[in-house]
Enzyme design. Structure first.
Site: not given
Length: 368
Positions: A168, A47, A134
């Site tokens: 995610h 991320s 995600d």
């Protein structure tokens, strides 16, 4: 005084995230003397850490030869502006990132000496991941990163994993929480060894790990090592050192950047011990550096402890002159204590201040 509304907006602004935590105690011991091959370093991140991994790799592609990115978008996507970041680079794409413009900025930085020569990217190894479940990073954002890398790198050197129903998070074989849910510590039990898949693409000839770790996790004093460049980092970072490396064998180095809300004060030792990176490092003469950010509810505003991919730390956040990139470079160089760093690496590092403070820890996060 900051209003609740301001804090909420700031939290949304940091929605690219993940973080890590290891609580150091009191006992300080000497760091093992290490001999590191810093001519062939690899980096990775999740991320916001994925954005930082790309930034760091481009800044130093003359010696960072491989990059793994989980759930992030193209280089310089935010263009130094949080509004652009939220509109194009996280969970929605009101307008598509202009890859031509982003690559032109990279070329300008390289011409000015703020990035390494982009020709280095041709032979770089690139591993990308995006889970189908995600919802924090849109698939279009991750696809744009893949397309951007194809403009720089031979496609045979790029592996893009985007066909798995994973949320995610950082997928592992057995560690972490529900693979379909993105929740702290953002490590997922997915029956998939993302760390192993990534490292085997970036590095040839790895040995599969056994069930026993020989090494230890150590703390390093990021502020003492990197000085003013580390002002937006936590006081302590971490490094996993296999016994072979601690004994003086020549070892390679990997840098892993956590995501937002995944720094040590948020998730303790989850990120530094559960991703699977240490398992592979332990049996392949590899140290893993885990630099750490910190959250901030004041300027520079970073309430989720994200890495700087939109410009909160410095205007040069995405190149060699960026504070966080200089700080992490200094942390890596400080670990290479047996041989002398090359002049090129010394010149690229931030000035080191005072002696580093090291504290060995075991894999349970306790002092040895």
């Amino acid at each position: 005084m900051m209003t609740i509304n301001t804090i909420v907006k700031a939290a949304l602004a940091s929605s690219l995230c993940f973080s890590i935590a290891l609580h150091a105690q009191t006992k300080h011991e000497d760091m093992p003397k290490l001999s590191l091959d810093l001519s062939d370093v690899t980096v990775s991140g999740l991320s916001s850490g994925g954005y930082m991994a790309t930034q760091f790799q481009l800044a130093h592609s003359d010696w960072v030869k491989g990059v793994g990115v989980l759930a992030a978008g193209p280089y310089f996507c935010a263009k130094g502006d949080i509004t652009t970041a939220l509109a194009q680079c996280v969970n929605k794409t009101d307008t598509q990132p202009d890859l031509t413009a982003l690559n032109e900025q990279a070329a300008q930085y390289a011409k000015a000496g703020k990035l390494a020569d982009l020709d280095n990217m041709k032979d770089a190894k690139v591993w990308l991941f995006h889970g189908k479940r995600d919802v924090r990073i849109a698939s279009e954002v991750s696809d744009a990163l893949f397309e951007q890398y194809t403009m720089w790198t031979d496609t045979q050197n790029i592996k893009y994993v985007n066909d798995m129903s994973i949320a995610h998070l950082f997928p592992t074989k057995t560690n972490g929480t529900d693979c379909m849910t993105s929740e702290s510590p953002f490590i997922g039990n997915c029956d998939y060894d993302a760390a192993g898949d990534m490292l085997n693409h970036l590095i040839e000839g790895l040995t599969a790990p056994d069930d026993v770790l020989s090494g230890s996790l150590h703390t390093i004093n990021q502020q003492d090592i990197a000085g003013s460049s580390a002002k937006t980092l936590a006081s302590e970072g971490f490094v996993y050192i296999p016994q072979s490396c601690a004994s003086g064998e020549s070892c390679r180095a990997h840098i892993s950047f956590h995501g937002c809300n995944q720094y040590a004060d948020a998730v303790d030792d989850a990120y530094t011990s559960q991703t699977g990176l240490n398992d592979w490092a332990d049996d392949n003469n590899m140290i893993v550096l885990y630099p750490q950010t910190k959250k901030s509810l004041f300027m520079p505003l970073n309430p989720q402890g994200c890495w700087d991919w939109w410009g909160y730390a410095s205007k040069d956040y995405a190149n060699r002159d960026g504070d966080q990139i200089k700080a992490v470079n200094a942390l890596l160089l400080s670990l290479n204590t047996l041989p002398s760093p090359s002049p090129q690496q010394v010149n690229q590092a931030a000035p080191q201040e005072e002696a580093q403070q090291i504290e060995p820890m075991n894999q349970d996060g306790n002092n040895e």
